[in-house]
Design a protein around this motif. Structure first.
Motif: not given
Length: 178
Positions: A114-128
């Motif tokens: 779940p932490a990896w999944r959250k980190l992926t979402y955070i990165w995706a939103v940050f890059l957008l």
């Protein structure tokens, strides 16, 4: 050293622009430097990573359009497209059941799924968001201000984001691993 070498194209772009105030010439330098850098990496490492290929193609295509059409907005789109492609890549790989962040840095960091999944979402939103911010700066401010933002602003934002990521990851690091 390798990270500094990969940043060299941006530095040469900025230095050329700072000396000449000519974004077309700075773009020509960036395109040439990007090609030379890719050839050198291919020679030394026998391959380019996926994002290196994407960045090279973007600098050639958008830089080429800038040079041919004498329109700086094409090169101004390059960081945005790169950030958005990276964001899409993270999300597509996630939806396909693969976590790119975990496969990249998971050997050094042990976190629950779940932490990896959250980190992926955070990165995706940050890059957008960073890509969107780049466009806002490109179309709201002067060319010179965008060039400064490209080197100093987005780099500072990325650095601060990485510090935030380190804080987030640190909660999963055992005290004896430090």
């Amino acid at each position: 050293m390798k990270a500094a070498f990969e940043f060299l194209v941006v530095i040469l772009f900025f230095a050329t622009y700072a000396l000449t105030k000519n974004i077309i010439l700075a773009t020509e330098v960036a395109v040439a430097a990007g090609i030379i850098q890719a050839v050198w990496c291919l020679f030394k490492y026998r391959r380019l990573q996926t994002m290196q290929w994407v960045s090279l193609l973007l600098v050639i295509i958008l830089g080429g359009a800038t040079i041919i059409l004498k329109n700086a907005h094409f090169i101004m789109w390059k960081p945005t497209v790169l950030f958005w492609v990276m964001s899409a890549g993270l999300m597509i790989s996630h939806l396909c059941g693969k976590n790119v962040l975990k496969s990249t840095i998971g050997k050094e960091i042990n976190m629950p799924e779940p932490a990896w999944r959250k980190l992926t979402y955070i990165w995706a939103v940050f890059l957008l968001a960073l890509g969107s911010l780049n466009l806002w700066v490109a179309y709201t401010f002067t060319e010179a201000q965008w060039v400064n933002f490209k080197l100093f602003g987005s780099t500072t934002i990325l650095f601060l984001f990485l510090i935030g990521q380190a804080v987030y990851i640190s909660q999963y690091t055992k005290k004896d691993e430090l």
